[in-house]
Enzyme design. Structure first.
Site, PDB file in Angstrom:
ATOM      1  N   LYS A 112       0.820  -1.216   0.000  1.00 29.52           N
ATOM      2  CA  LYS A 112       0.000   0.000   0.000  1.00 29.52           C
ATOM      3  C   LYS A 112       0.846   1.254   0.000  1.00 29.52           C
ATOM      4  O   LYS A 112       0.488   2.246  -0.624  1.00 29.52           O
ATOM      5  CB  LYS A 112      -0.947   0.014   1.208  1.00 29.52           C
ATOM      6  CG  LYS A 112      -2.102  -0.954   1.068  1.00 29.52           C
ATOM      7  CD  LYS A 112      -3.252  -0.579   1.989  1.00 29.52           C
ATOM      8  CE  LYS A 112      -4.399  -1.567   1.839  1.00 29.52           C
ATOM      9  NZ  LYS A 112      -5.434  -1.378   2.858  1.00 29.52           N
ATOM     10  N   LYS A 195      -5.577 -10.789  -7.000  1.00 33.28           N
ATOM     11  CA  LYS A 195      -6.783 -11.087  -6.216  1.00 33.28           C
ATOM     12  C   LYS A 195      -7.833 -10.004  -6.442  1.00 33.28           C
ATOM     13  O   LYS A 195      -7.501  -8.844  -6.715  1.00 33.28           O
ATOM     14  CB  LYS A 195      -6.444 -11.230  -4.730  1.00 33.28           C
ATOM     15  CG  LYS A 195      -6.083  -9.938  -4.048  1.00 33.28           C
ATOM     16  CD  LYS A 195      -6.000 -10.073  -2.528  1.00 33.28           C
ATOM     17  CE  LYS A 195      -5.707  -8.699  -1.951  1.00 33.28           C
ATOM     18  NZ  LYS A 195      -5.470  -8.635  -0.534  1.00 33.28           N
ATOM     19  N   LYS A 198     -11.140  -4.466  -3.383  1.00 34.55           N
ATOM     20  CA  LYS A 198     -11.866  -3.197  -3.447  1.00 34.55           C
ATOM     21  C   LYS A 198     -10.983  -2.083  -3.971  1.00 34.55           C
ATOM     22  O   LYS A 198     -11.403  -1.265  -4.761  1.00 34.55           O
ATOM     23  CB  LYS A 198     -12.341  -2.806  -2.040  1.00 34.55           C
ATOM     24  CG  LYS A 198     -13.661  -3.423  -1.645  1.00 34.55           C
ATOM     25  CD  LYS A 198     -14.002  -3.137  -0.185  1.00 34.55           C
ATOM     26  CE  LYS A 198     -13.330  -4.136   0.734  1.00 34.55           C
ATOM     27  NZ  LYS A 198     -14.023  -4.391   2.006  1.00 34.55           N
TER      28      LYS A 198
HETATM   29  P1  TYM Z   1     -10.478  -7.170   4.261  1.00 30.58           P
HETATM   30  O1  TYM Z   1     -11.526  -6.183   4.621  1.00 30.58           O
HETATM   31  O2  TYM Z   1      -9.474  -6.794   3.240  1.00 30.58           O
HETATM   32  O3  TYM Z   1     -11.148  -8.505   3.794  1.00 30.58           O
HETATM   33  C1  TYM Z   1     -12.177  -9.136   4.534  1.00 30.58           C
HETATM   34  C2  TYM Z   1     -12.087 -10.639   4.372  1.00 30.58           C
HETATM   35  O4  TYM Z   1     -12.232 -11.015   3.000  1.00 30.58           O
HETATM   36  C3  TYM Z   1     -11.137 -11.835   2.589  1.00 30.58           C
HETATM   37  N1  TYM Z   1     -10.817 -11.518   1.182  1.00 30.58           N
HETATM   38  C4  TYM Z   1     -10.757 -12.433   0.198  1.00 30.58           C
HETATM   39  N2  TYM Z   1     -10.934 -13.775   0.199  1.00 30.58           N
HETATM   40  C5  TYM Z   1     -10.817 -14.418  -0.985  1.00 30.58           C
HETATM   41  N3  TYM Z   1     -10.526 -13.794  -2.154  1.00 30.58           N
HETATM   42  C6  TYM Z   1     -10.323 -12.454  -2.205  1.00 30.58           C
HETATM   43  N4  TYM Z   1     -10.066 -11.859  -3.361  1.00 30.58           N
HETATM   44  C7  TYM Z   1     -10.441 -11.716  -0.981  1.00 30.58           C
HETATM   45  N5  TYM Z   1     -10.318 -10.405  -0.671  1.00 30.58           N
HETATM   46  C8  TYM Z   1     -10.558 -10.310   0.655  1.00 30.58           C
HETATM   47  C9  TYM Z   1     -10.003 -11.451   3.514  1.00 30.58           C
HETATM   48  O5  TYM Z   1      -9.036 -12.462   3.611  1.00 30.58           O
HETATM   49  C10 TYM Z   1     -10.722 -11.207   4.817  1.00 30.58           C
HETATM   50  O6  TYM Z   1     -10.938 -12.411   5.520  1.00 30.58           O
HETATM   51  N6  TYM Z   1      -7.242  -6.762   7.993  1.00 30.58           N
HETATM   52  C11 TYM Z   1      -8.536  -7.316   7.651  1.00 30.58           C
HETATM   53  C12 TYM Z   1      -9.657  -6.855   8.565  1.00 30.58           C
HETATM   54  C13 TYM Z   1      -9.421  -7.135  10.003  1.00 30.58           C
HETATM   55  C14 TYM Z   1      -9.487  -8.408  10.645  1.00 30.58           C
HETATM   56  C15 TYM Z   1      -9.215  -8.177  12.021  1.00 30.58           C
HETATM   57  C16 TYM Z   1      -9.744  -9.694  10.200  1.00 30.58           C
HETATM   58  C17 TYM Z   1      -9.119  -6.213  10.955  1.00 30.58           C
HETATM   59  N7  TYM Z   1      -8.995  -6.824  12.174  1.00 30.58           N
HETATM   60  C18 TYM Z   1      -9.189  -9.218  12.949  1.00 30.58           C
HETATM   61  C19 TYM Z   1      -9.725 -10.758  11.121  1.00 30.58           C
HETATM   62  C20 TYM Z   1      -9.439 -10.492  12.489  1.00 30.58           C
HETATM   63  C21 TYM Z   1      -8.870  -6.870   6.241  1.00 30.58           C
HETATM   64  O7  TYM Z   1      -8.484  -5.806   5.818  1.00 30.58           O
HETATM   65  O8  TYM Z   1      -9.721  -7.674   5.569  1.00 30.58           O
END
Ligand code: TYM
Length: 332
Positions: A112, A195, A198
Site C-alpha cells: 500500500k 486477487k 476493493k
Molecule cells: P479485508 O476487509 O481486506 O477482507 C475481509 C475478508 O475477506 C477476505 N478476502 C478475500 N478472500 C478471498 N478472495 C479475495 N479476493 C479476498 N479479498 C478479501 C479477507 O481475507 C478477509 O478475511 N485486515 C482485515 C480486517 C481485520 C481483521 C481483524 C480480520 C481487521 N482486524 C481481525 C480478522 C481479524 C482486512 O483488511 O480484511
C-alpha cells in the site's frame, strides 16, 4: 465453547465476491459450533483517508451485509471496533512488544505504501497489523476465519501472543487462521492473476454484493478467459477459467474435477452463463435483505450497541489482565 473472531473493512461501497466466498460464507458456518464474534474494523479503515459521512454510512452497510449474508445476531456477537475502546488500548501495549523491523516486513504495508510513497503512508497504516493482533487477542479466540491474504497478519498475532505469554506469563490464546480450501482466494475477473480487491480491481474486475444483478451477470460473461477452448483447471496457464471454476465450485459444493468433467466438450460461454446464474441467484437475496435492513438504521444501530456491550464484557477482562501483568498501577 471455543471462540472465533473476524472482521471486514468498511472501506468500499459494498462487500465483494472475494469477501463473501473467502470469509463470510465460512463465518456463517462457524456460528453453531463456536462462540462467534464479528466486527467492523472502522479504526482500520481510517489508516487511509476516509470521508467521515461515507465511513459512517459504510459501517452500517457492512453490518447489514453481515446479517443479510447469514450472520445471526441471536447466535453471534456483532459490533463496531471503535465502540470497544479496549482494541486501541491493547494495541498500544502490543505496539510496545513489536519490533520495528518485524512491522516493516508486513507485505500489506509495503504494497500500500509503495503506491503513494512511504512519506504519504500514515503511521496508522504501518501499525495496522498490530491493531489487528489486538482485535484478535482481546477475545482469546481459537480461530480466525479469513481469506488467504490475511495469513501473514494472523501469523503476527500468533507471534505477539507467544511473546507476551513468554514475557509476562500465560495471558493469550495462540489463535489459528481458519482458511478454507475453496474460495480462499478469488481473483479479479479482468486480471485473473491478481486477487479481487476493493482498492486494486477496476470496476469490471469486481463483483459487488450490492450491484444490480444485470451488471453482475454482464461482468461475469465478459470475464477474461484464456487462449484455447478447453475448460480445464490450470492456475498457471488458464487463470481466468480456473477462477470461474473455483467460484462455481464454492457456490455449488461440487468439486472442481467434477465440474471439469461436466464441461467436457462445452465452450467457455457455457461456463460463464452458469457461473453468472449461480452468483446472481446466491447474492440477489443478500442484496435485497441488505437494502431492507438499511431502511431501519435505528434498529441496526441498536443491534450494534447491544453487540458492543457483549464484546466489552470479554474485552475488559483481558485488558485488565494485560494492564496488571505489564505493571500498570490500578486506578482506585
Ligand atoms: P479485508 O476487509 O481486506 O477482507 C475481509 C475478508 O475477506 C477476505 N478476502 C478475500 N478472500 C478471498 N478472495 C479475495 N479476493 C479476498 N479479498 C478479501 C479477507 O481475507 C478477509 O478475511 N485486515 C482485515 C480486517 C481485520 C481483521 C481483524 C480480520 C481487521 N482486524 C481481525 C480478522 C481479524 C482486512 O483488511 O480484511
Amino acid at each position: 465453547r471455543p471462540r472465533v473472531l473476524s472482521g471486514m473493512q468498511p472501506s468500499g461501497d459494498s462487500l465483494h465476491l472475494g469477501n463473501y466466498l473467502g470469509a463470510l460464507v465460512n463465518w456463517v458456518k462457524t456460528q453453531d459450533d463456536y462462540q462467534a464474534l464479528f466486527f467492523i474494523p472502522d479504526m482500520h479503515a481510517i489508516t487511509v483517508t476516509q470521508d467521515p459521512e461515507e465511513l459512517r454510512r459504510r459501517t452500517r452497510k457492512t453490518a447489514a451485509q453481515y446479517i443479510a449474508g447469514g450472520i445471526d445476531v441471536e447466535k453471534s456477537t456483532l459490533f463496531v471496533q471503535s465502540h470497544v475502546p479496549e482494541h486501541a488500548q491493547l494495541a498500544w501495549v502490543l505496539n510496545c512488544i513489536t519490533g520495528f523491523g518485524e512491522a516493516s516486513r508486513m507485505t500489506q504495508f509495503k504494497d500500500k505504501s509503495a503506491k503513494g510513497g512511504q512519506d504519504m503512508a500514515s503511521v496508522g497504516l504501518f501499525t495496522y497489523p498490530v491493531l489487528m493482533a489486538a482485535d484478535i487477542l482481546l477475545y482469546r479466540p481459537q480461530g480466525v476465519p479469513v481469506g488467504d491474504d490475511q495469513r501473514q497478519h494472523v501469523e503476527l498475532a500468533r507471534d505477539l501472543a507467544k511473546r507476551f505469554n513468554h514475557r509476562f506469563g500465560d495471558t493469550f490464546t495462540v489463535p489459528e487462521a481458519f482458511i478454507q480450501k475453496e474460495g480462499a482466494r478469488i481473483y479479479d475477473l479482468q486480471n485473473p492473476t491478481a486477487k479481487m480487491s476493493k482498492s486494486a480491481s477496476g470496476p469490471n474486475g469486481l463483483i459487488n454484493l450490492l450491484d444490480d444483478p444485470k451488471v453482475t451477470a454482464k461482468r461475469i460473461k465478459s470475464a477474461v478467459t484464456d487462449t484455447g477452448t478447453v475448460i480445464a483447471h490450470d492456475r498457471e496457464n488458464k487463470p481466468g477459467v480456473s477462477n470461474l471454476l473455483e467460484i462455481l465450485s464454492t457456490l455449488t459444493g461440487k468439486a472442481v474435477p467434477t465440474l471439469v468433467e461436466e464441461y467436457e466438450g462445452k465452450m467457455y460461454g457455457h461456463l460463464k452463463v452458469d457461473v453468472a446464474d449461480a452468483v446472481v441467484s446466491r447474492i440477489e437475496p443478500i442484496r435485497k435483505r441488505t437494502l431492507e435492513l438499511l431502511d431501519d438504521p435505528a434498529e441496526l444501530d441498536a443491534l450494534l450497541a447491544h453487540g458492543a456491550a457483549k464484546a466489552r464484557e470479554i474485552a475488559a477482562v483481558t485488558l485488565a489482565d494485560v494492564y496488571a501483568k505489564v505493571g500498570f498501577l490500578p486506578p482506585v
